[in-house]
Structures are given as C-alpha cells and as structure tokens.
Design an enzyme around this catalytic site. Structure first.
Site, PDB file in Angstrom:
ATOM      1  N   HIS A  26       0.841  -1.198   0.000  1.00  0.00           N
ATOM      2  CA  HIS A  26       0.000   0.000   0.000  1.00  0.00           C
ATOM      3  C   HIS A  26       0.882   1.256   0.000  1.00  0.00           C
ATOM      4  O   HIS A  26       1.190   1.801   1.067  1.00  0.00           O
ATOM      5  CB  HIS A  26      -0.915   0.003   1.225  1.00  0.00           C
ATOM      6  CG  HIS A  26      -1.836  -1.177   1.298  1.00  0.00           C
ATOM      7  ND1 HIS A  26      -1.399  -2.437   1.667  1.00  0.00           N
ATOM      8  CD2 HIS A  26      -3.164  -1.289   1.044  1.00  0.00           C
ATOM      9  CE1 HIS A  26      -2.427  -3.267   1.633  1.00  0.00           C
ATOM     10  NE2 HIS A  26      -3.502  -2.603   1.273  1.00  0.00           N
ATOM     11  N   HIS A  66      -1.952  -0.856   7.098  1.00  0.00           N
ATOM     12  CA  HIS A  66      -1.608  -1.177   5.706  1.00  0.00           C
ATOM     13  C   HIS A  66      -0.452  -0.310   5.213  1.00  0.00           C
ATOM     14  O   HIS A  66       0.243  -0.677   4.279  1.00  0.00           O
ATOM     15  CB  HIS A  66      -2.835  -0.993   4.799  1.00  0.00           C
ATOM     16  CG  HIS A  66      -3.439   0.366   4.857  1.00  0.00           C
ATOM     17  ND1 HIS A  66      -4.411   0.710   5.776  1.00  0.00           N
ATOM     18  CD2 HIS A  66      -3.228   1.481   4.117  1.00  0.00           C
ATOM     19  CE1 HIS A  66      -4.762   1.966   5.589  1.00  0.00           C
ATOM     20  NE2 HIS A  66      -4.055   2.464   4.591  1.00  0.00           N
ATOM     21  N   GLY A 114      -3.616  -3.262  11.500  1.00  0.00           N
ATOM     22  CA  GLY A 114      -4.022  -3.576  10.133  1.00  0.00           C
ATOM     23  C   GLY A 114      -5.519  -3.699  10.033  1.00  0.00           C
ATOM     24  O   GLY A 114      -6.130  -3.254   9.060  1.00  0.00           O
ATOM     25  N   LEU A 116      -8.558  -2.121  10.654  1.00  0.00           N
ATOM     26  CA  LEU A 116      -8.703  -0.683  10.861  1.00  0.00           C
ATOM     27  C   LEU A 116      -9.475  -0.370  12.142  1.00  0.00           C
ATOM     28  O   LEU A 116     -10.484  -0.992  12.451  1.00  0.00           O
ATOM     29  CB  LEU A 116      -9.381  -0.044   9.656  1.00  0.00           C
ATOM     30  CG  LEU A 116      -8.555  -0.098   8.366  1.00  0.00           C
ATOM     31  CD1 LEU A 116      -9.285   0.587   7.231  1.00  0.00           C
ATOM     32  CD2 LEU A 116      -7.180   0.547   8.568  1.00  0.00           C
ATOM     33  N   ASN A 185      -6.901  11.919   3.878  1.00  0.00           N
ATOM     34  CA  ASN A 185      -6.675  12.014   2.430  1.00  0.00           C
ATOM     35  C   ASN A 185      -7.948  11.807   1.616  1.00  0.00           C
ATOM     36  O   ASN A 185      -7.943  11.943   0.391  1.00  0.00           O
ATOM     37  CB  ASN A 185      -5.577  11.043   1.976  1.00  0.00           C
ATOM     38  CG  ASN A 185      -5.933   9.579   2.214  1.00  0.00           C
ATOM     39  OD1 ASN A 185      -7.054   9.150   1.970  1.00  0.00           O
ATOM     40  ND2 ASN A 185      -4.958   8.809   2.691  1.00  0.00           N
ATOM     41  N   ILE A 187      -9.617   9.350   0.614  1.00  0.00           N
ATOM     42  CA  ILE A 187      -9.686   8.292  -0.396  1.00  0.00           C
ATOM     43  C   ILE A 187      -9.646   6.927   0.302  1.00  0.00           C
ATOM     44  O   ILE A 187      -8.837   6.704   1.206  1.00  0.00           O
ATOM     45  CB  ILE A 187      -8.515   8.373  -1.390  1.00  0.00           C
ATOM     46  CG1 ILE A 187      -8.581   9.670  -2.211  1.00  0.00           C
ATOM     47  CG2 ILE A 187      -8.487   7.161  -2.320  1.00  0.00           C
ATOM     48  CD1 ILE A 187      -9.724   9.734  -3.196  1.00  0.00           C
ATOM     49  N   HIS A 260      -3.969   3.305  -3.578  1.00  0.00           N
ATOM     50  CA  HIS A 260      -4.118   2.839  -2.195  1.00  0.00           C
ATOM     51  C   HIS A 260      -3.411   1.513  -1.952  1.00  0.00           C
ATOM     52  O   HIS A 260      -2.591   1.399  -1.042  1.00  0.00           O
ATOM     53  CB  HIS A 260      -5.603   2.686  -1.833  1.00  0.00           C
ATOM     54  CG  HIS A 260      -5.827   1.948  -0.551  1.00  0.00           C
ATOM     55  ND1 HIS A 260      -5.740   2.538   0.695  1.00  0.00           N
ATOM     56  CD2 HIS A 260      -6.114   0.637  -0.312  1.00  0.00           C
ATOM     57  CE1 HIS A 260      -5.960   1.640   1.633  1.00  0.00           C
ATOM     58  NE2 HIS A 260      -6.195   0.474   1.049  1.00  0.00           N
ATOM     59  N   SER A 379     -22.993  -8.061  37.274  1.00  0.00           N
ATOM     60  CA  SER A 379     -23.452  -9.368  36.797  1.00  0.00           C
ATOM     61  C   SER A 379     -22.307 -10.347  36.577  1.00  0.00           C
ATOM     62  O   SER A 379     -22.446 -11.541  36.820  1.00  0.00           O
ATOM     63  CB  SER A 379     -24.240  -9.204  35.492  1.00  0.00           C
ATOM     64  OG  SER A 379     -25.461  -8.530  35.716  1.00  0.00           O
ATOM     65  N   GLU A 406     -18.024  -3.213  23.900  1.00  0.00           N
ATOM     66  CA  GLU A 406     -17.285  -4.476  23.980  1.00  0.00           C
ATOM     67  C   GLU A 406     -16.074  -4.522  23.057  1.00  0.00           C
ATOM     68  O   GLU A 406     -15.010  -5.017  23.441  1.00  0.00           O
ATOM     69  CB  GLU A 406     -18.217  -5.662  23.672  1.00  0.00           C
ATOM     70  CG  GLU A 406     -19.271  -5.925  24.710  1.00  0.00           C
ATOM     71  CD  GLU A 406     -20.551  -5.150  24.464  1.00  0.00           C
ATOM     72  OE1 GLU A 406     -21.513  -5.328  25.238  1.00  0.00           O
ATOM     73  OE2 GLU A 406     -20.593  -4.365  23.477  1.00  0.00           O
ATOM     74  N   PHE A 432     -21.957 -11.702  24.011  1.00  0.00           N
ATOM     75  CA  PHE A 432     -21.521 -10.421  23.463  1.00  0.00           C
ATOM     76  C   PHE A 432     -20.105 -10.482  22.886  1.00  0.00           C
ATOM     77  O   PHE A 432     -19.613  -9.465  22.372  1.00  0.00           O
ATOM     78  CB  PHE A 432     -21.589  -9.334  24.529  1.00  0.00           C
ATOM     79  CG  PHE A 432     -22.977  -9.101  25.086  1.00  0.00           C
ATOM     80  CD1 PHE A 432     -24.099  -9.615  24.450  1.00  0.00           C
ATOM     81  CD2 PHE A 432     -23.162  -8.378  26.249  1.00  0.00           C
ATOM     82  CE1 PHE A 432     -25.379  -9.422  24.970  1.00  0.00           C
ATOM     83  CE2 PHE A 432     -24.431  -8.173  26.773  1.00  0.00           C
ATOM     84  CZ  PHE A 432     -25.536  -8.691  26.128  1.00  0.00           C
ATOM     85  N   ASP A 464     -33.905 -14.710  29.368  1.00  0.00           N
ATOM     86  CA  ASP A 464     -33.413 -13.666  28.459  1.00  0.00           C
ATOM     87  C   ASP A 464     -33.482 -14.102  26.999  1.00  0.00           C
ATOM     88  O   ASP A 464     -33.427 -13.264  26.093  1.00  0.00           O
ATOM     89  CB  ASP A 464     -31.971 -13.285  28.815  1.00  0.00           C
ATOM     90  CG  ASP A 464     -31.908 -12.331  29.991  1.00  0.00           C
ATOM     91  OD1 ASP A 464     -32.948 -11.738  30.330  1.00  0.00           O
ATOM     92  OD2 ASP A 464     -30.822 -12.178  30.574  1.00  0.00           O
ATOM     93  N   HIS A 468     -29.380 -13.900  23.983  1.00  0.00           N
ATOM     94  CA  HIS A 468     -28.408 -13.840  25.067  1.00  0.00           C
ATOM     95  C   HIS A 468     -27.871 -15.218  25.449  1.00  0.00           C
ATOM     96  O   HIS A 468     -27.080 -15.325  26.392  1.00  0.00           O
ATOM     97  CB  HIS A 468     -29.039 -13.192  26.304  1.00  0.00           C
ATOM     98  CG  HIS A 468     -29.146 -11.702  26.203  1.00  0.00           C
ATOM     99  ND1 HIS A 468     -29.753 -11.076  25.143  1.00  0.00           N
ATOM    100  CD2 HIS A 468     -28.703 -10.709  27.024  1.00  0.00           C
ATOM    101  CE1 HIS A 468     -29.702  -9.761  25.326  1.00  0.00           C
ATOM    102  NE2 HIS A 468     -29.064  -9.513  26.453  1.00  0.00           N
TER     103      HIS A 468
END
Length: 661
Positions: A26, A66, A114, A116, A185, A187, A260, A379, A406, A432, A464, A468
């Site tokens: 890149h 990248h 890497g 993102l 940038n 892009i 890119h 909890s 999370e 979760f 629940d 869950h």
C-alpha cells in the site's frame, strides 16, 4: 530543499521501492503521510533505538497498518534494527517487515495493526496504562512514568465502529497524553469517501471531549510541528490533529484510489522519483539524510539516560516505591500451591460468583491487576473490591468502566497489557463476544495474556432468550489459535482456570455460568491439564461420558443411572480442550483410551467441538439450534440435557461399539 524535506522524501521513496519490489502493498498512505511520521519521530517521540522496550518511551502506533512501509522506513532511518535488506524483504516469508505491523516481529512495533480502528483503540489502552501507573508511582519532581501515546490513523479507521467506542471512552476519561494524528486524504479503496463518509470529524471529536487541531497541509512541517506542540500543552483532554494529505503524493497517481493498495509500477515509480528530485540507487538514501536521522536518534538516547538517572535518585528517596515499580514491570508470580485453602467450595454456586471471589483473592496478591467490564461488573462479578474506579479525578482506580463498548474494551485491554507493568482482566456476557471478537483475535495473534471473563454461558441464561444464550460461541473461540477457552464445572475448576490464566503467557477466556452448579469431590487444580478423569468406575469402562461446565453434573448423574443397570461409565471433565491437546499422548490415552469406542460428549453449545472425541461410535448431546426464552430448568430438559437422555445416548453408543467389533 531542506534536510527535513529530504528525509520525508526518503521515507516516501523507500516505501514505494519496497512495495514495488514485493509487487504487493500500500504505497499511497506512505507517500501522503510521510511528513506526519517524520515529524513525530524527529521532533517529538522519545525513544531509544538501542533499547526499544525502555519503560518510559513514548509509544507510536500505526493504526492504519496497511501503511506498514511508512513505519519500517522510519525505523530504518532512525537507527532501529531494520536494515536495508529487511526493507528489500518486505512482505516476504520470515522477514522483519511483514505486510502489516506485527508485535514481536519488528523492533519499534508496539502492537499488531491492520484491522482498521484496532490500533486506535489499542492506543487508548496505552494511555490508560500510563495514567494509572503515573498516579501510583509519580511523586513531586519524580515523574518516573511520563510519556505520550501517538497514533496515526486514516479515514478507514474512523469509519470503523470501534473508533467511536474508543474515542468516546478516551474523551470521557480525559486522556490528555493521547495524541491522534488523522491522515485525512479522503480516499479509500472504492474511491472518494464522500460516497460513504460525509460527517464532520472535527465536530464529532469535539462532541466526544477532544481538543481538535487542524493542519491544512501536512507537507508544511512547521505548521505540523506547532500543531503537535499545541496538542501536548493540553493535558485535560486527548487531542486529534486533522492533517489534510494527498494519497500517493508526488506520484502520477496522487489522489486516486488506485494508489491505495497496489504497487506504482516501474514507470510510475521512476516518474515519482523525478517529481521528488530523487536520484539515489534503489534502497539507498543520501549521506546527509542518514547523518541527520542518526544524529536525532543518538540525541534521543539522552532521554533514557536522563530517566535512568532520575530513577536512580528515586530509588534512594523512595526505595519501597521503587521496588514496587520494579515488581509491577517484572510481573508478579503467585504461588498457587496454597491458594485453594482460601476457598470453601462445598455448596452449589454459579461459577461467575466463584470467579468473582477468586479474582479478588488474586488481586490481593497482584496489586498491578486491573479489571474492567462493558457495563456489567455487577453481573459478571468482576469488580475488584475496595480498589476504586479509574477516572479523570482518580487515576489510581483499578476498576475500569468501559461502558457498553465491547469491541473497544478488548482492544483497550490489549493496549493496557502491552504497555507493561499491568495485568488486565475484562468481562462481559459470553454472547456479546460477537462484538469483541476482533480485539480478542488480536490478543491471540500477539499471544499476550489478556484475561477475558465471560459469563452467562449457555441456555442456562434462561428467560433472556436466544439472543443472550451462547450457542456457537464456544466453537468460535476455540477455533482461534493461541487462546485458551476454559468452561469450568464448579468452583475448584474455576480456580484452575484462573491459575492457568495467570501463569501462562497467552490470552485466556474463562466461560462462567449464571446458574448454580454443584461442586464435585474430585475436581481441583489438576483441571489445568484441560481434561481429566473426574469420576471413574471399577475396572474398564463400558462408556466414557465427557462434558464441560454445568453438563459435567449431568454426566455424573447419568453415570449413576447406568451403574444401576450394571453399565460402567467414566466421567471426564474437559474444561479446556486447548490445554488437554498439549498433554502427552500417554496422558491423553490414560484419560480417553482409544479402545473404548463408546463415548458421549455433552455440552450446551455447538456440537462441532466434539467430533474428534466422540469417534465413529460416539454420541453428541449438544445444541443444533438457537435456544428459547424460558426458565433454565425447562430449557435443559427440552433440549435433552438431562441425565436420563445422556444415559440413553450412552447405551446407543455402546450398541454401536459392539456392532463394530
């Protein structure tokens, strides 16, 4: 051309040459953001290229991983152990310069990036760790913990949801030593970001409590330097410096999406060199550039020397505090041989409750332990009692309120662990983990000992309902290399899970129940082996019953039913498949003899974990669907998790095994 601009161009050309040689990479960001990287390294970053792990170094994190060649070129120029040959081996097998920065592979790389947004969130963790340790150890005129975290991100990082979570948390916590340099940038791979990202980042960051600074042209090093100086002056809030750049700057493909993620091509690389006035041979830099960068790097060694002298004085004035600091940095080793004596696990109890007691006992022995939750500590039972909460007005707090974030929690925890000096546990409901798997995967990729305490482990969640109730989550985590997944059956196995987590250098997920579980007489610390004989019969078993968590009790119940019919059954508890697989062949044969073909595997989750152990004659009692909303007892009965059903499955397996003979 100034020497500074020549150095910036050196970063650009080295990066472009490496990508061209690899025929992969890149180059666009490297060409555009080179001034930002150079300015941070040259004028602000405190580092020691001779001692890349110096405690009080500033941290630099390339969230837009990248653009890894940008970082490798900077490390090469500023004296780190990244040679010309390493640059030439960019993206090659076994090299120090992989396609994206990897922790533990390259000196100067603070974290793997890497994916993102991950690096940005991890940087928040570094800033948390710095603030927490500073509050514990710093004294007037003795700031032994005093450094900044710089992170470079791009448009893509800020489009990822994790960045919202992490930046909101950072603003709330007023992490003033966190400085984000935003490579704006405009892009991405698909083209101009206006089709997908039209918000005003400045307004967003201001709303989240950040200082916002703009640099209209990142090529103006003077303005860029002033912006970073301004950011450092405001310690009441994190700072974002929005730097307008041109992707692929200096090349014929500047400001185009095509630059890119693909090499320039030989002709475009030649034209780029002409545009930038570059005449050196490939992977060579002018002598004045080498001299300039190495002089800066040598001068920066003085910061470490100054800190060493400060710490020597600190040791004389605050000897006990200095010893504590060294213990934090070295890490506490707990003697767990007497640990069991602190607990009375006799009455039925949810393993989340057992886990909370255990974690608090460990905290008494490990003062550098922090624990955080995604708004669920009451909890998950993971609050460290009487340890306070980390906050802008109380940095010494050992508990962290991550909020309902999370994904950021996992990445921030990675940063806290990577910083050094601290041990981190974070918790949420097991279902979760879908939100946090990216951060957990990076923990495993870096093989760092973040502890994940994940409660509400199965259909035992009950009313629940299926949203869950984890079903596929065990197999999802077990499929990640390097992470240990413990699902203990009682309090003593829960101790074993925590012992494993705190004595091995790898991430651990401990999966705990909301519902009460019976205690087992023969469970104990030997559960660290991952699998063991919990209850055996006299003589050779007719069938092996194996399970995890609450289903182990169902197996022991089935064992008694089978005994009444004259069928001999062995019960194997398998709290951690990963640890069991590390044992010797002799041990595994002892627990699961190959010639005993009749087997039943029982787990209130996906069946996919168990085919290796069930064999061609075995039965698997597991979930093949989502759960339902109902009391836990009703759900276990409905889905076949009863001692009667397991006993019937055992008899079917025995009959299969007989028919095979």
């Amino acid at each position: 051309m100034t020497i500074q601009n020549k150095c910036v161009n050196a970063v650009r050309i080295l990066s472009a040459e490496a990508v061209e040689r690899a025929k992969s990479g890149h180059p666009g960001m490297c060409l555009g953001a080179a001034p930002i990287g150079y300015e941070v390294f040259a004028d602000f970053l405190n580092f020691s290229y001779k001692n890349p792990h110096w405690d009080n170094r500033d941290r630099f994190i390339l969230s837009a991983g990248h653009g890894s060649m940008l970082l490798y070129s900077l490390l090469h120029l500023f004296g780190y152990n990244v040679t010309k040959e390493d640059l030439m081996n960019f993206r090659q097998f076994g090299s120090k310069t992989p396609g994206h920065p990897e922790y533990g592979v390259t000196d100067g790389v603070e974290t793997s990036t890497g994916l993102l947004g991950q690096g940005l969130a991890t940087a928040v963790g570094f800033a948390v760790a710095e603030a927490h340790l500073a509050s514990i150890f710093n004294r007037p005129n003795y700031n032994v913990v005093d450094h900044y975290t710089y992170v470079l991100c791009g448009d893509g990082c800020l489009e990822e949801g994790i960045s919202y979570e992490a930046c909101s948390f950072a603003g709330t916590q007023k992490l003033g030593k966190l400085i984000l340099l935003y490579d704006r940038n405009s892009i991405t791979i698909e083209g101009d970001i206006s089709t997908a990202f039209t918000e005003d980042p400045a307004t967003r960051f201001a709303a989240q409590g950040w200082q916002v600074i703009r640099v209209p042209d990142a090529n103006d090093l003077t303005v860029l330097k002033l912006a970073i100086e301004r950011a450092k002056q405001d310690l009441s809030r994190p700072s974002v410096i929005i730097c307008t750049t041109h992707i692929g700057y200096g090349s014929p493909l500047a400001d185009k999406a095509s630059i890119h993620g693909a090499p320039l091509g030989e002709e475009n690389l030649k034209r780029t060199k002409r545009n930038l006035g570059w005449t050196e041979e490939p992977f060579e830099v002018p002598e004045d550039v080498k001299k300039h960068c190495l002089e800066i790097a040598e001068n920066k060694l003085k910061a470490e020397e100054k800190w060493n002298a400060l710490f020597a004085r600190y040791q004389r004035v605050y000897p006990e505090l200095a010893k504590k600091y060294e213990s934090f940095m070295k890490g506490y080793e707990i003697d767990f041989t007497e640990f069991f004596k602190n607990f009375d696990f006799s009455a039925p109890e949810a393993t989340r409750s057992s886990g909370g007691k255990i974690l608090n006992e460990i905290a008494k022995l490990m003062p550098n332990l922090m624990s955080g939750s995604a708004d669920l500590a009451p909890s998950t039972k993971t609050e460290l009692k009487n340890k306070g909460y980390f906050a802008p007005d109380y940095r010494a707090g050992c508990n962290i309120r991550f909020g309902v974030r999370e994904h950021a929690m996992a990445a921030i925890s990675n940063g806290i662990q990577l910083h050094g000096g601290l041990k981190i546990a974070c918790s949420t409901f097991f279902s979760f983990t879908d939100y946090m798997k990216g951060g957990m995967r990076i923990s495993a990729l870096m093989n760092i000992p973040v502890l994940y305490v994940l409660t509400h482990d199965s259909i035992g969640v009950g009313e629940d309902g299926p949203s869950h109730q984890p079903m596929e989550h065990l197999i999802a985590l077990r499929s990640i290399p390097n992470i240990k997944v413990f699902r203990p059956c009682d309090g003593k196995e829960t101790i074993a899970a925590f012992v494993s987590a705190f004595t091995q250098n790898s991430p651990t997920a401990i999966i705990l129940s909301r519902h009460s579980l019976n205690q087992h007489e023969n469970s104990g610390l030997h559960a660290v082996a991952g699998g063991y004989i919990l209850s055996d019969c006299i003589g050779t078993p007719d069938v092996i019953l194996m399970g995890t968590g609450s289903e182990v009790d169902i197996c022991t119940g089935a064992q008694k039913l089978l005994a009444d019919e004259g069928i001999k059954a062995r019960v194997v508890s398998m709290p951690c498949i990963e640890e069991f697989e590390k044992q010797t062949d002799e041990y595994k044969e002892h627990v699961l003899p190959k010639d005993i073909k009749a087997r039943v595997c029982v787990e209130a989750g996906s069946h996919y974990s168990w085919y290796k152990y069930s064999g061609d004659c075995g039965e698997i009692v597991a979930m093949n669907s989502f759960g339902s909303s109902a009391p836990a007892e009703k759900l276990f009965e409905h889905y076949g998790f009863t001692k009667e059903n397991v006993a019937e499955a055992a008899k079917r397996s025995i009959n299969k095994a007989k028919s095979k003979k």
